[in-house]
Scaffold this active site. Structure first.
Site, PDB file in Angstrom:
ATOM      1  N   SER A 149      47.588  -7.155 -17.580  1.00  0.00           N
ATOM      2  CA  SER A 149      48.541  -6.822 -16.504  1.00  0.00           C
ATOM      3  C   SER A 149      48.543  -5.363 -16.082  1.00  0.00           C
ATOM      4  O   SER A 149      49.168  -5.026 -15.072  1.00  0.00           O
ATOM      5  CB  SER A 149      49.964  -7.191 -16.930  1.00  0.00           C
ATOM      6  OG  SER A 149      50.174  -8.545 -16.684  1.00  0.00           O
ATOM      7  N   LYS A 193      47.634  -4.701 -12.578  1.00  0.00           N
ATOM      8  CA  LYS A 193      48.555  -4.943 -11.461  1.00  0.00           C
ATOM      9  C   LYS A 193      49.009  -3.661 -10.766  1.00  0.00           C
ATOM     10  O   LYS A 193      49.360  -3.674  -9.593  1.00  0.00           O
ATOM     11  CB  LYS A 193      49.769  -5.755 -11.961  1.00  0.00           C
ATOM     12  CG  LYS A 193      49.348  -7.157 -12.422  1.00  0.00           C
ATOM     13  CD  LYS A 193      50.441  -7.913 -13.153  1.00  0.00           C
ATOM     14  CE  LYS A 193      49.914  -9.260 -13.647  1.00  0.00           C
ATOM     15  NZ  LYS A 193      50.893  -9.995 -14.478  1.00  0.00           N
ATOM     16  N   TYR A 246      42.403 -13.419  -9.633  1.00  0.00           N
ATOM     17  CA  TYR A 246      43.426 -12.897 -10.550  1.00  0.00           C
ATOM     18  C   TYR A 246      42.934 -12.936 -12.009  1.00  0.00           C
ATOM     19  O   TYR A 246      43.105 -11.965 -12.759  1.00  0.00           O
ATOM     20  CB  TYR A 246      44.721 -13.700 -10.369  1.00  0.00           C
ATOM     21  CG  TYR A 246      45.792 -13.366 -11.374  1.00  0.00           C
ATOM     22  CD1 TYR A 246      46.592 -12.242 -11.215  1.00  0.00           C
ATOM     23  CD2 TYR A 246      45.992 -14.170 -12.489  1.00  0.00           C
ATOM     24  CE1 TYR A 246      47.561 -11.922 -12.150  1.00  0.00           C
ATOM     25  CE2 TYR A 246      46.961 -13.856 -13.422  1.00  0.00           C
ATOM     26  CZ  TYR A 246      47.750 -12.737 -13.261  1.00  0.00           C
ATOM     27  OH  TYR A 246      48.699 -12.421 -14.190  1.00  0.00           O
ATOM     28  N   TYR A 278      57.675  -5.676 -18.810  1.00  0.00           N
ATOM     29  CA  TYR A 278      58.244  -7.012 -18.970  1.00  0.00           C
ATOM     30  C   TYR A 278      59.771  -6.964 -18.944  1.00  0.00           C
ATOM     31  O   TYR A 278      60.363  -6.080 -18.350  1.00  0.00           O
ATOM     32  CB  TYR A 278      57.706  -7.689 -20.252  1.00  0.00           C
ATOM     33  CG  TYR A 278      56.199  -7.739 -20.263  1.00  0.00           C
ATOM     34  CD1 TYR A 278      55.517  -8.491 -19.320  1.00  0.00           C
ATOM     35  CD2 TYR A 278      55.456  -7.021 -21.184  1.00  0.00           C
ATOM     36  CE1 TYR A 278      54.131  -8.543 -19.300  1.00  0.00           C
ATOM     37  CE2 TYR A 278      54.067  -7.074 -21.178  1.00  0.00           C
ATOM     38  CZ  TYR A 278      53.419  -7.830 -20.231  1.00  0.00           C
ATOM     39  OH  TYR A 278      52.060  -7.876 -20.206  1.00  0.00           O
ATOM     40  N   VAL A 321      49.216  -7.852 -21.919  1.00  0.00           N
ATOM     41  CA  VAL A 321      49.225  -8.646 -23.148  1.00  0.00           C
ATOM     42  C   VAL A 321      47.985  -8.399 -24.020  1.00  0.00           C
ATOM     43  O   VAL A 321      47.914  -8.888 -25.140  1.00  0.00           O
ATOM     44  CB  VAL A 321      49.382 -10.168 -22.886  1.00  0.00           C
ATOM     45  CG1 VAL A 321      50.756 -10.489 -22.322  1.00  0.00           C
ATOM     46  CG2 VAL A 321      48.276 -10.703 -21.990  1.00  0.00           C
TER      47      VAL A 321
HETATM   48  N1  GLU Z   1      46.415 -12.582 -17.450  1.00  0.00           N
HETATM   49  C1  GLU Z   1      47.698 -12.630 -18.055  1.00  0.00           C
HETATM   50  C2  GLU Z   1      48.517 -13.793 -17.491  1.00  0.00           C
HETATM   51  O1  GLU Z   1      48.471 -14.006 -16.317  1.00  0.00           O
HETATM   52  C3  GLU Z   1      48.361 -11.308 -17.821  1.00  0.00           C
HETATM   53  C4  GLU Z   1      49.642 -11.230 -18.512  1.00  0.00           C
HETATM   54  C5  GLU Z   1      50.035  -9.852 -18.881  1.00  0.00           C
HETATM   55  O2  GLU Z   1      49.241  -9.025 -19.324  1.00  0.00           O
HETATM   56  O3  GLU Z   1      51.214  -9.600 -18.700  1.00  0.00           O
HETATM   57  O4  GLU Z   1      49.190 -14.499 -18.164  1.00  0.00           O
END
Ligand code: GLU
Length: 303
Positions: free
Chosen positions: A63, A66, A188, A239, A257
């Site tokens: 993430s 992002k 994604y 988060y 994650v």
């Molecule tokens: N690729 C992970 C998902 O979509 C990213 C989640 C993350 O790192 O928060 O679940």
């Protein structure tokens, strides 16, 4: 400030705790990572660089990607994306479906999965190839032409990506998806699979510490847009623990994650930490601890 001594001290203090937390296993390829890996790197806007431990070891950025996809969309077309995604903390898990239905297909923010899917959709529509646009940007900003995807992680996530697929279909049902759902999901998953080291990420994030100026001195976007990305990172980047994180660390940050956390110190630099063990909210246990100790020792938070 002797940053070399400070990072080295924090690293040595915390090394005995390496392995704390729980490695993400909902993407099976991530579960194979050694939980005791531990690295940290600081890159300064003045060119300073300090690293410790596994700071040169590439890991799955997940993430953290992002921040960069959002920045690329803002750079290409300014504020338009905010008609399709909000800027408020979600107060729910990053992959929750319930809120998206209640709020009729407008995700709370660009860092929960639903919001990130909207951003990737837009980047794909604007660039014709979201994942390559992102990879090329990260190669340039990090100065590492070796930054690349991990096909195994992307495939593993696609195979177990039912929740993300459900979110993407929900978005499409509410008319908040421009490209075909399957294409957006693929982009994604590959985006999240990018592998970078703490050193790469600390350098790649510097445009946010430089108020929008890229590594080559050209402008990616305005100082105002850089401030906005930092603000959303502070309120939504860690988060459903962004409040506690701001309380302890006080820096705009984004976690993934894979166990990485990238923190921005406006006007100064970026600090990136990697330790795969996560707390129950999904943030790296040691990552939060390093950043807490760093801002406490330096006083370099945004507050
Ligand atoms: N690729 C992970 C998902 O979509 C990213 C989640 C993350 O790192 O928060 O679940």
């Amino acid at each position: 400030m002797d940053l070399h001594a400070l990072l080295d001290r924090i690293y040595r203090e915390l090394l005995p705790s390496a392995g704390s937390g729980k490695v993400a296993d909902y993407i099976p390829a991530l579960a194979a990572v050694d939980p005791r890996r531990f690295g940290l790197a600081y890159a300064g806007v003045d060119g300073a660089y300090v690293g410790a431990g596994d700071c040169l070891e590439p890991f799955s950025i997940q993430s953290i990607s992002k921040i960069f996809s959002l920045s690329l969309v803002l750079a290409r077309e300014g504020e338009a994306i905010w008609a399709r995604v909000g800027r408020e903390p979600s107060g729910t898990a990053f992959n929750s479906l319930v809120q998206l239905e209640q709020e009729r297909g407008i995700p709370r923010n660009p860092f929960i999965n639903a919001g990130a899917l909207v951003v990737t959709d837009r980047l794909h529509a604007l660039s014709g190839a979201a994942r390559e646009a992102l990879r090329d940007f990260l190669r340039t900003e990090s100065g590492n032409p070796g930054v690349d995807f991990d096909a195994g992680v992307a495939a593993s996530e696609a195979e177990h990506g039912h929740r993300n697929a459900a979110l993407a279909h929900f978005l499409a049902a509410y008319g908040n998806m421009e490209c075909p759902v399957e294409q957006v999901l693929e982009q994604y998953f590959w985006q999240c699979s990018l592998r970078m080291s703490c050193a790469d990420l600390a350098r790649a994030g510097l445009f946010l510490a430089r108020h929008g100026l890229r590594a080559d001195g050209t402008r990616l976007f305005s100082a105002s847009e850089a401030k906005r990305v930092n603000a959303v990172m502070l309120t939504c980047g860690t988060y459903d623990a962004a409040g506690e994180f701001a309380y302890r660390v006080g820096l705009p940050s984004k976690s993934g994650v894979g166990g990485g956390i990238l923190a921005v110190l406006p006007n100064r630099g970026c600090l990136c930490v990697w330790s795969p063990g996560l707390d129950p909210k999904g943030n790296s246990v040691l990552g939060v601890e390093v950043l807490d100790r760093f801002t406490t020792a330096t006083g370099w938070s945004v507050f």
